[in-house]
Design a protein around this motif. Structure first.
Motif: not given
Ligand code: BGC
Length: 752
Positions: A55-63
C-alpha cells in the motif's frame, strides 16, 4: 426550472459519505461506509494473476514489485485452448488466490477484440472473434466469481490500441460497434454475469468511454441488464460529475480530496439519486463478494500445475513436416537447445498485468530434467533477447551445436519491449537477428523445431519452409518449461487452435491503413470485416488461418446433419457431425461451425464462427458431436432497425479451422423479416412497395394523371427505371412531372 441549491454537506454527513463512495480511498481500495452497507473493497490487477502491491508503494503500470502470485497463462494462450471448462478451472484458481489475499475484485478478464496484430496488449485479450471471446471470457468470469470474488471486464470499449490510448477516438459505425466490439462484452455479460466492469480510457466517436451515457447506461444497463459496478480505468475520468451521470460508479484511483462531486451536490447540479445508485451498487458488490470464507492458505504447487496444464492445452502446432514432433526420448539421441529464451523464458507481457510469479521453469531446465539419462542436451544462446542485430559468435556456436546434434529446438520470440502496455508493435516479424539464426541453424540441421513465445501473431512466412516443425506457445505463464516439454515430448498431444489469424504480411491486415490513426482519431473503416472476416472477404492468403492447429493424431469428419428449428425457438439450428480419431494417439479436436448468412439483407461476411466444441477421443474412437446454434447468435445489427435475423439461406460449414472446412450444407432457416421504417429519404421504389403508403401514394399520382415529363420517361425505360425508383422521395418530389409534393408525402407518412 433552475436547480435548487441543497444544504451544505457537512450538515448532512450521509451525503458526504455517499460522495466519498464515488472514488477510491486510495490506489486499490474503496472507502468503508458501514451505514450504507459498504466495507472496504480491495481491487487488484489482473487479468492472469494477482498484482497485489504494497500500500505504501502503489502504481498502475506494473513497475512496483508485488506479492508473489501464480502467473497463469495470459488470455492469448487461454483462448487458444478453445476450452471453457479448462478456463473455468484457471478462473477458480485465480479467484482462490484473490480470496486468500483479501482481494474482492480482480481486474480482468480483458476482452478487447484484436483489431490489429500490432496492439501492444493483445496478449491480454482473447480473440479477433466476439463469439469465441464471449464464450471463453464468460467461463473465466464464472470461475473467478465461484470463489466469491468479482471479475471486472475490461476495457469497455474499443481500447484496441495502445498508441494514444488515453485520448484516441475510436471512430466506429454502429454496426461494427455492436456486432464486433461490443458483442464480446454483451456475450460475456449474458453468459458470465460479471459483477464489475471497467470503463476505458479512449473516446468512442469522440465521446470519452468513461463519460458516455449511451455506452454505460443505455446499452450496458438498459439493453443488456448489467447490474454490477462500473469502475473507471485508472485515471480515465477527467470530469467526475459527467462520469457519474453517464454511469461510472467508482472513479479510480482514489481522489478523496477532489471536491467536484461534493460541490455539484451542494449547488444542486448533481442529483443525490445518482449517488444513491452508486451506494446501492457498491453495497451489492460488498454482499456478493463476502459469500466465501478466506482460505488459510493457497496450494501454490496445485496452481502451478493448473498453469502447466492450461499452457500445454493452449499450444498450437502450426506445422509438423514428416511428423518431426513429438520427440521420442528413447530414440532422439542428442538435442541442441538453441535460443536465449530457452534459458530466460518470456512467459507474460509487460505492464499492469505483470505478475511476480511464485516460480518460473525455463524450457532448458525442463528438457534437461526430462531427458536426463536418455538423451544428451546441449545449449547455445544464439542471440541476445533485446538485441536487434545478430552476433556472429553466438550464431557460429549455435550452428556448431545444431550440426553435431540429432535435432535442434530453436526457442524464439518477441523481446519484452515489443509488446507492452502503453506501446504498440510496428511489425509482425521476429527480430532480424532471430530470423538470421533460423536460417543458419536450419541449414546446419534440417531437423529443426521452432518453439515460439510471443503474445500476438508473428508471421512465419519468410522462414517457415526451412524448418521441420513450429509450435506457437504464446506466453505460457510461469510453468513455461513444464508445458513446453509436455508438448514437445508428446506427453500432451497439442489441441490448441489459433484465436487470431496469422497474416502473411502486415500490409494484408484490415486495419493496415488505419492503425494507429492520426490527429487523435482512428477510423475503423474496415467495419465488421475484422480478422478472418476480412481475409475471407478479400480472398487473401494467410500464413495460418483463424481456428488452425494441428495434432499428433488426425481426425475425420462425417455424417453432417443440420436440424432447422421453428422461427420462435431460442435455437435456430442444431448441427451434428461424427468425429473420428483416425490417427495413432489419443487427442482432442475443436469442431468449428461457421455460418454464412446468404439472406442478402445486409453486406455479410463469407462465414462467421457460430459454435464450437472440443472433443477428446481415443485412437479409432468416434463420437457424434451436436452443436446448437442460438438464434440470437445469428443476428446482425441493421443500422436502421437494430438486431435482426431475417432467416433465409444459411451456408453451414463444419471444419477443423476457418479454412479447413470438411463438411458443408445450405439450409433455409425461418426468421423474422425486417421492416425498415419509411421516411422522406426512403427511395420511391420502397414507397410504392409499402403496404400502406404505396396505395396512398399511387392514389394521389393516379388522380393527377400519373408521373409525366422527364421522370415519367426515366421510369418507362428499362435502362433508367432503377435509378428513378432508387431516388429518395424527398428528391423525386422536386422534379417537374411528379404530381405529389413533399408536404403531401409527409402527410402520408404522418398517417402511417
Ligand atoms: C490499465 C488497466 C489496469 C489499471 C490498474 C490501467 O493503466 O489500463 O488494465 O487494470 O491500470 O493497474
Amino acid at each position: 426550472m433552475a436547480p435548487q441549491p441543497k444544504p451544505a454537506d457537512d450538515a448532512r454527513p450521509a451525503l458526504a459519505d455517499k460522495a466519498l463512495l464515488t472514488t477510491g480511498a486510495d490506489y486499490w481500495g474503496t472507502h468503508e461506509v458501514p451505514a450504507l452497507g459498504v466495507r472496504r473493497l480491495r481491487l487488484s490487477d489482473g487479468p492472469h494473476g494477482l498484482r497485489v502491491q504494497d500500500d505504501d508503494n502503489p502504481d498502475h503500470l506494473g513497475l512496483g514489485r508485488s506479492l508473489p502470485a501464480t502467473c497463469f497463462p495470459p488470455a492469448v494462450t487461454l483462448a487458444s485452448t478453445w476450452d471453457p471448462d479448462l478456463i473455468l478451472s484457471v478462473g477458480e484458481a485465480l479467484g482462490r488466490e484473490a480470496r486468500f489475499r483479501g482481494v474482492d475484485v480482480v481486474l480482468g478478464p480483458g476482452i478487447e477484440i484484436k483489431r490489429s496484430p500490432l496492439c501492444g496488449r493483445n496478449f491480454e485479450y482473447y480473440s479477433e472473434d466476439p463469439l469465441l471471446t464471449g464464450r471463453l471470457a464468460a467461463a473465466m468470469v464464472r470461475g473467478i466469481q465461484s470463489q466469491g470474488v468479482a471479475a471486472c471486464l475490461k476495457h469497455f470499449a474499443c481500447n484496441t490500441q495502445e498508441t494514444d490510448r488515453l485520448r484516441v477516438s475510436a471512430d466506429v459505425d454502429e454496426r461494427p460497434l455492436r456486432e464486433i466490439y461490443l458483442l464480446a462484452f454483451e456475450l460475456t455479460i449474458r453468459d458470465g454475469h460479471p459483477w464489475a466492469l471497467m470503463s476505458a480510457y479512449n473516446r468512442i466517436n469522440d465521446v470519452p468511454a468513461s463519460q458516455n451515457p449511451w455506452l454505460l447506461t443505455r446499452v450496458l444497463r438498459d439493453e443488456w441488464g448489467f447490474d454490477g459496478v462500473v469502475v473507471s480505468d485508472w485515471g480515465a475520468v477527467s470530469d467526475p460529475v459527467a462520469a457519474l451521470e453517464a454511469g461510472v460508479d467508482l472513479r479510480m484511483p482514489g481522489q478523496p480530496q477532489d471536491t467536484r462531486v461534493r460541490d455539484a451536490l451542494a449547488d444542486g447540479s448533481l442529483d443525490e439519486k445518482v449517488l444513491d445508485r452508486v451506494a446501492e451498487r457498491l453495497a451489492l458488490l460488498a454482499r456478493r463478494t463476502q459469500a466465501s470464507a478466506r482460505p488459510a492458505e493457497v496450494d501454490v504447487e496445485a496452481h502451478h500445475q493448473v498453469t502447466r496444464r492450461a499452457a500445454a492445452q493452449g499450444a498450437v502446432l502450426l506445422h509438423n513436416d514428416a511428423n518431426l514432433l513429438p520427440l521420442d526420448p528413447g530414440t532422439v539421441g542428442s538435442v541442441a537447445v538453441i535460443g536465449e529464451l530457452a534459458r530466460t523464458p518470456r512467459y507474460q507481457g509487460a505492464g499492469s498485468s505483470a505478475v511476480n510469479p511464485t516460480r518460473v521453469v525455463p524450457a532448458l531446465d525442463a528438457l534437461r530434467g526430462r531427458l536426463a539419462g536418455v538423451a544428451s542436451v546441449g545449449f547455445a544462446p544464439g542471440y541476445t533477447v533485446t538485441a536487434e542485430e545478430g552476433n556472429d559468435d553466438l550464431v557460429a556456436e549455435a550452428v556448431r551445436l545444431a550440426g553435431t546434434s540429432d535435432l535442434a529446438i530453436l526457442f524464439l520470440g518477441l523481446p519484452p519491449a515489443y509488446e507492452a502496455e502503453g506501446r504498440d508493435r510496428t511489425t509482425i516479424d521476429l527480430p532480424d537477428a532471430q530470423i538470421d539464426l533460423i536460417r543458419a541453424v536450419a541449414s546446419a540441421n534440417p531437423r529443426t523445431v521452432v518453439a515460439l513465445s510471443n503474445g500476438s501473431a508473428v508471421t512465419t512466412a519468410t522462414w517457415r519452409d526451412e524448418v521441420g516443425a513450429i509450435v506457437e506457445f504464446w506466453l505460457t505463464g510461469q510453468a513455461h518449461g513444464d508445458s513446453v516439454a509436455d508438448v514437445l515430448l508428446g506427453e500432451v498431444n497439442p489441441s490448441g487452435k489459433l484465436p487470431e489469424t496469422v497474416p502473411l504480411r502486415l500490409e494484408d491486415t484490415s486495419s493496415y491503413l488505419d492503425f494507429p490513426g492520426e490527429s487523435g482519431h482512428v477510423r475503423h473503416g474496415e467495419g465488421i470485416f475484422v480478422g478472418y472476416r476480412w481475409f475471407d472477404a478479400r480472398r487473401l492468403e494467410v500464413d495460418y488461418p483463424f481456428g488452425h492447429g494441428l495434432s499428433y493424431t488426425s481426425f475425420g469428419y462425417s455424417d453432417l446433419d443440420i436440424a432447422v428449428h421453428e422461427a420462435d425457438d431460442l435455437e435456430a439450428l442444431t448441427v451434428s457431425v461424427t468425429l473420428t480419431n483416425t490417427g495413432p494417439r489419443a487427442g482432442a479436436e475443436v469442431v468449428q461451425v461457421y455460418v454464412g448468412d446468404r439472406s442478402g439483407v445486409l453486406l455479410m461476411p463469407q462465414r462467421e464462427l457460430r459454435g464450437f466444441a472440443k472433443v477428446r477421443l481415443e485412437p479409432g474412437a468416434s463420437q457424434q458431436v451436436g452443436i446448437a446454434i442460438r438464434r440470437d447468435d445469428l443476428e446482425h445489427y441493421h443500422p436502421e432497425v437494430g438486431w435482426v435475423f431475417t432467416g433465409g439461406p444459411m451456408e453451414v460449414s463444419v471444419g477443423s479451422s476457418s479454412r479447413d472446412i470438411r463438411l458443408h450444407g445450405t439450409v433455409e432457416v425461418p426468421g423474422h423479416p425486417v421492416e425498415i421504417p419509411l421516411t422522406i429519404w426512403s427511395p420511391l421504389g420502397d414507397w410504392l412497395g409499402h403496404p400502406v403508403a404505396g396505395p396512398a401514394l399511387r392514389a394521389l399520382i393516379d388522380a393527377r394523371g400519373g408521373i409525366t415529363g422527364r421522370l415519367g420517361d426515366l421510369l418507362s425505360s428499362e435502362v433508367s427505371a432503377n435509378s428513378a425508383l432508387g431516388s429518395p422521395i424527398a428528391s423525386v418530389t422536386q422534379f417537374p412531372g411528379f404530381p405529389v409534393s413533399i408536404e403531401e408525402a409527409e402527410d402520408v407518412l404522418n398517417r402511417l
